[in-house]
Design an enzyme around this catalytic site. Sequence first.
Site, PDB file in Angstrom:
ATOM      1  N   GLY A  17      -9.121   8.993   3.133  1.00 32.92           N
ATOM      2  CA  GLY A  17      -7.709   9.175   2.804  1.00 32.92           C
ATOM      3  C   GLY A  17      -7.470   8.801   1.353  1.00 32.92           C
ATOM      4  N   GLY A  68      -1.342   8.191  -1.542  1.00 35.09           N
ATOM      5  CA  GLY A  68      -0.743   7.143  -2.370  1.00 35.09           C
ATOM      6  C   GLY A  68      -1.435   5.806  -2.214  1.00 35.09           C
ATOM      7  CG  ASP A  71      -7.499  12.803   1.291  1.00 33.65           C
ATOM      8  OD1 ASP A  71      -7.071  13.815   1.885  1.00 33.65           O
ATOM      9  OD2 ASP A  71      -6.843  11.754   1.200  1.00 33.65           O
ATOM     10  NE  ARG A 101       8.322   3.342   8.370  1.00 31.42           N
ATOM     11  CZ  ARG A 101       8.861   2.133   8.204  1.00 31.42           C
ATOM     12  NH1 ARG A 101       8.143   1.154   7.705  1.00 31.42           N
ATOM     13  NH2 ARG A 101      10.107   1.912   8.523  1.00 31.42           N
ATOM     14  NE  ARG A 122       4.424  -0.358   9.335  1.00 34.27           N
ATOM     15  CZ  ARG A 122       5.267  -1.319   8.998  1.00 34.27           C
ATOM     16  NH1 ARG A 122       6.181  -1.733   9.853  1.00 34.27           N
ATOM     17  NH2 ARG A 122       5.212  -1.865   7.793  1.00 34.27           N
ATOM     18  CG  ASN A 179      -0.569   9.107  10.769  1.00 31.89           C
ATOM     19  OD1 ASN A 179      -0.673  10.220  10.254  1.00 31.89           O
ATOM     20  ND2 ASN A 179       0.120   8.131  10.204  1.00 31.89           N
ATOM     21  CG  ASN A 185       1.554   1.907   9.565  1.00 36.69           C
ATOM     22  OD1 ASN A 185       1.218   0.934  10.229  1.00 36.69           O
ATOM     23  ND2 ASN A 185       2.026   1.812   8.326  1.00 36.69           N
ATOM     24  CG  HIS A 199       1.016  -3.577  10.181  1.00 32.40           C
ATOM     25  ND1 HIS A 199       1.429  -4.405   9.154  1.00 32.40           N
ATOM     26  CD2 HIS A 199       0.887  -2.348   9.628  1.00 32.40           C
ATOM     27  CE1 HIS A 199       1.534  -3.694   8.036  1.00 32.40           C
ATOM     28  NE2 HIS A 199       1.213  -2.434   8.303  1.00 32.40           N
ATOM     29  CG  MET A 245      -0.945  -0.274   2.622  1.00 38.32           C
ATOM     30  SD  MET A 245      -0.933  -1.627   3.808  1.00 38.32           S
ATOM     31  CE  MET A 245      -2.672  -2.083   3.799  1.00 38.32           C
TER      32      MET A 245
END
EC number: 1.1.1.37
Length: 311
Positions: A7, A11, A34, A81, A87, A94, A119, A177, A227
């Site tokens: 991934g 971002g 990715d 998100r 989430r 996901n 998530n 989480h 993150m």
Amino acid sequence: MKVAVLGAAGGIGQALALLLKTQLPAGSHLSLYDIAPVTPGVAVDLSHIPTAVEIKGFAGEDPTPALVGADVVLISAGVARKPGMDRSDLFNINAGIVRNLIEKVAATCPTALVGIITNPVNTTVAIAAEVMKKAGVYDKNRLFGITTLDVIRSETFIAELKSLNVADVKVNVIGGHSGVTILPLLSQVEGVTFTDEEVASLTTRIQNAGTEVVEAKAGGGSATLSMGQAACRFGLSLVRGLQGEANIVECAYVDGGSEHAEFFAQPVLLGKNGIEKVLPYGEVSAFEANARDSMLDTLKGDIKLGVDFVK
């Protein structure tokens, strides 16, 4: 030492890759994967940074070339998100992404330490465990849900509120989480006391900090940079443990034999086998005990969702 980021064009993935390129030990290999065709270019871009970390990027449907020989795999692939989503809204997309990637991890580098960022972590970690069980390679000491973002937010917000040096603030965050499952143990923070009102407002702010970022970015993304930093901190701790460094402790969402739920975030001692020991999270206040007990149905529901998805 080889670290793979799955991934890596997203971002979080790009921020994480940048930090790892600058902070991994000299002689490490960093592998970026990715589905997006830009990924080899991200690796070329990062390769111009003068550190002794070799980097290579892979794109396309199959992550296998990126995973060969990996010691640590960090998974941030998936959709982010948007405002109005929580989430769990991410689950439908996901869940399948994590399942497919973990199938490849199980086949290619089954003894790697795997850190899940994607998530909803409460659920995606359970999915990963079930996939690995099916493949016959599950080792509960090598699978982690990365909850470090909750820890660094807690450290930051406590330091701000109490005018402390943030480097001196240490706090355990237990549970899960997302939302109410995130429980910072503020009663354990050394050298500081909180009023009941401060505990309530700080706990809520930490639980909702992801939403704070989503709303502040006004539809332009979620918490990617913080993150990335959190995932880098955790990933580097995994590496340090693998290299035999002593006393590496982080909170993580793990299958650690918790009395509370099949997966539960708490402090773990990291080492050459991943988790060397699940550590007790210590004494809690009445507020914290109540918050912990009242989150468990939510947490168990999140876990069941992941188990059922694979079965």
